[in-house]
Design a protein around this motif. Structure first.
Motif, mmCIF file in Angstrom:
data_model
loop_
_atom_site.group_PDB
_atom_site.id
_atom_site.type_symbol
_atom_site.label_atom_id
_atom_site.label_comp_id
_atom_site.label_asym_id
_atom_site.label_seq_id
_atom_site.Cartn_x
_atom_site.Cartn_y
_atom_site.Cartn_z
ATOM 1 N N GLU A 156 2.056 -7.939 -4.532
ATOM 2 C CA GLU A 156 1.566 -9.279 -4.875
ATOM 3 C C GLU A 156 0.222 -9.492 -4.162
ATOM 4 O O GLU A 156 0.016 -9.010 -3.053
ATOM 5 C CB GLU A 156 2.565 -10.329 -4.380
ATOM 6 N N GLY A 157 -0.667 -10.222 -4.804
ATOM 7 C CA GLY A 157 -1.897 -10.632 -4.124
ATOM 8 C C GLY A 157 -3.092 -9.759 -4.447
ATOM 9 O O GLY A 157 -2.968 -8.607 -4.846
ATOM 10 N N SER A 158 -4.263 -10.343 -4.230
ATOM 11 C CA SER A 158 -5.493 -9.612 -4.546
ATOM 12 C C SER A 158 -6.007 -8.877 -3.310
ATOM 13 O O SER A 158 -5.680 -9.224 -2.174
ATOM 14 C CB SER A 158 -6.553 -10.580 -5.061
ATOM 15 N N ILE A 159 -6.808 -7.875 -3.566
ATOM 16 C CA ILE A 159 -7.387 -7.075 -2.481
ATOM 17 C C ILE A 159 -8.689 -7.763 -2.059
ATOM 18 O O ILE A 159 -9.633 -7.848 -2.842
ATOM 19 C CB ILE A 159 -7.647 -5.626 -2.965
ATOM 20 N N SER A 160 -8.701 -8.256 -0.833
ATOM 21 C CA SER A 160 -9.791 -9.148 -0.429
ATOM 22 C C SER A 160 -10.478 -8.778 0.877
ATOM 23 O O SER A 160 -11.443 -9.444 1.269
ATOM 24 C CB SER A 160 -9.255 -10.587 -0.296
ATOM 25 N N THR A 161 -9.962 -7.769 1.583
ATOM 26 C CA THR A 161 -10.607 -7.352 2.843
ATOM 27 C C THR A 161 -10.677 -5.823 2.886
ATOM 28 O O THR A 161 -9.927 -5.141 2.167
ATOM 29 C CB THR A 161 -9.797 -7.818 4.075
ATOM 30 N N PRO A 162 -11.530 -5.265 3.746
ATOM 31 C CA PRO A 162 -11.571 -3.793 3.878
ATOM 32 C C PRO A 162 -10.199 -3.231 4.291
ATOM 33 O O PRO A 162 -9.800 -2.162 3.833
ATOM 34 C CB PRO A 162 -12.616 -3.562 4.977
ATOM 35 N N GLU A 163 -9.467 -3.972 5.120
ATOM 36 C CA GLU A 163 -8.124 -3.499 5.545
ATOM 37 C C GLU A 163 -7.185 -3.442 4.349
ATOM 38 O O GLU A 163 -6.321 -2.568 4.260
ATOM 39 C CB GLU A 163 -7.529 -4.442 6.607
ATOM 40 N N ASP A 164 -7.337 -4.408 3.447
ATOM 41 C CA ASP A 164 -6.488 -4.408 2.245
ATOM 42 C C ASP A 164 -6.688 -3.119 1.442
ATOM 43 O O ASP A 164 -5.736 -2.555 0.896
ATOM 44 C CB ASP A 164 -6.852 -5.595 1.321
ATOM 45 N N ILE A 165 -7.918 -2.672 1.368
ATOM 46 C CA ILE A 165 -8.194 -1.448 0.587
ATOM 47 C C ILE A 165 -7.453 -0.266 1.208
ATOM 48 O O ILE A 165 -6.819 0.530 0.514
ATOM 49 C CB ILE A 165 -9.718 -1.145 0.524
ATOM 50 N N GLU A 166 -7.513 -0.183 2.539
ATOM 51 C CA GLU A 166 -6.815 0.916 3.224
ATOM 52 C C GLU A 166 -5.320 0.842 2.953
ATOM 53 O O GLU A 166 -4.680 1.848 2.651
ATOM 54 C CB GLU A 166 -7.054 0.851 4.746
ATOM 55 N N LEU A 167 -4.765 -0.386 3.069
ATOM 56 C CA LEU A 167 -3.311 -0.534 2.921
ATOM 57 C C LEU A 167 -2.853 -0.234 1.497
ATOM 58 O O LEU A 167 -1.839 0.448 1.294
ATOM 59 C CB LEU A 167 -2.875 -1.946 3.346
ATOM 60 N N ILE A 168 -3.593 -0.704 0.506
ATOM 61 C CA ILE A 168 -3.131 -0.466 -0.869
ATOM 62 C C ILE A 168 -3.167 1.036 -1.184
ATOM 63 O O ILE A 168 -2.298 1.553 -1.896
ATOM 64 C CB ILE A 168 -3.931 -1.316 -1.915
ATOM 65 N N LYS A 169 -4.135 1.730 -0.608
ATOM 66 C CA LYS A 169 -4.191 3.190 -0.822
ATOM 67 C C LYS A 169 -3.009 3.886 -0.138
ATOM 68 O O LYS A 169 -2.440 4.831 -0.670
ATOM 69 C CB LYS A 169 -5.515 3.743 -0.291
ATOM 70 N N LYS A 170 -2.660 3.379 1.026
ATOM 71 C CA LYS A 170 -1.515 3.944 1.759
ATOM 72 C C LYS A 170 -0.218 3.692 0.976
ATOM 73 O O LYS A 170 0.635 4.575 0.863
ATOM 74 C CB LYS A 170 -1.430 3.260 3.132
ATOM 75 N N ILE A 171 -0.103 2.486 0.432
ATOM 76 C CA ILE A 171 1.096 2.161 -0.363
ATOM 77 C C ILE A 171 1.184 3.116 -1.560
ATOM 78 O O ILE A 171 2.241 3.642 -1.883
ATOM 79 C CB ILE A 171 1.043 0.685 -0.839
ATOM 80 N N ARG A 172 0.044 3.347 -2.198
ATOM 81 C CA ARG A 172 0.017 4.265 -3.357
ATOM 82 C C ARG A 172 0.489 5.673 -2.956
ATOM 83 O O ARG A 172 1.293 6.295 -3.643
ATOM 84 C CB ARG A 172 -1.395 4.299 -3.933
#
Ligand code: SF4
Ligand code: SF4
Ligand code: SF4
Length: 251
Positions: free
Chosen positions: A55-71
């Motif tokens: 849920e939620g949009s990717i809005s910070t540099p940390e978010d980018i790292e986390l979404i890639k890790k989740i993937r």
């Protein structure tokens, strides 16, 4: 055992709440373990996941790292809601001057480390399924969970809200003089808004090939104030790829 993760990025939490509404049905499905769900439990494990819901949009540099890790850790990734699939209401800023907005909103903008734009997850990772809505429909969520467990495509509408609206026998509010985005918006809500005599404002996002120009012409013919396309942008799915491409074509 099926291991599920539920993750939140920039959002209001409304879509995650759908899990609470169908918890009994989920438990009936069988051997399911939810190992990560910060909103629901105090003990969480970032593990290997069979399905991750985002849920939620990717809005910070940390978010980018986390979404890639989740993937990396997930067999399937499903994004849920307008924020995760299209940038959400917060992506209205994507078409405005970021610096000016920062200065307007925050007294000390130098401490803010957000991305200039609010992104759907699909801007950074491959997503297996996008579940639309603001918020999502709990029955749709259950259908997605069941379908992924059965290894089949979720049986959810791809047609526009207009079809649901006509099946219900609603008078067309657009014909009656109110702006309605039902013809370019994907169905699934049961055409709630026209059923209450108001126009659809597109919270489920666009159908696959929306005829935006045609609807734009109708809006002009009807003499609606403002620019229809701008109105779409300044709503729930502002950074949906289809709308984005249309915007870039127009500007
Ligand atoms: S899509 Fe809507 S309900 Fe869901 S998290 Fe975003 S703002 Fe909230
Ligand atoms: S009211 Fe809206 S959704 Fe219903 S038929 Fe008219 S344009 Fe379509
Ligand atoms: S009619 Fe349109 S705005 Fe209303 S709930 Fe359905 S998709 Fe969302």
């Amino acid at each position: 055992m099926i291991n599920i993760g539920v993750f939140k990025f920039a959002s209001c939490d409304g879509c995650q709440l759908s899990f609470f509404e169908i918890v009994e049905e989920i438990l009936k499905i069988g051997d399911i373990n939810i190992s990560f769900f910060l909103e629901a439990q105090s003990k969480n494990r970032f593990d290997e996941f069979d399905i991750s819901f985002v849920e939620g949009s990717i809005s910070t540099p940390e978010d980018i790292e986390l979404i890639k890790k989740i993937r990396e850790k997930s067999k399937k990734v499903v994004t849920i809601g307008a924020c995760a699939t299209s940038g959400g209401i917060q992506s209205i800023r994507n078409y405005l001057n970021y610096k000016e907005i920062l200065e307007y909103v925050y007294p000390s903008p130098e401490y803010i480390n957000s991305l200039e734009k609010s992104h759907p997850s699909s801007d950074f990772i491959e997503v297996d399924y996008e579940l639309r809505g603001c918020p999502i429909n709990k029955k749709h969520l259950l259908e997605v969970i069941n379908s992924f467990l059965l290894n089949k495509t979720p049986n959810l509408p791809r047609y526009p809200v207009c079809l649901e609206c006509k099946i219900k026998g609603n008078p067309c509010v657009l014909v009656l003089g109110k702006p309605c985005l039902g013809s370019i918006t994907v169905a699934g809500c049961g055409s709630i808004c026209p059923s209450y005599n108001r126009g659809c404002y597109g919270c489920f996002g666009p159908i696959e090939k929306p005829n935006i120009e045609h609807l734009q012409e109708i809006f002009k013919e009807k003499g609606f104030k403002g620019d229809m396309f701008e109105d779409i942008l300044t709503s729930f799915n502002a950074y949906n790829r289809t709308y984005r491409e249309q915007y870039e074509k127009e500007s």
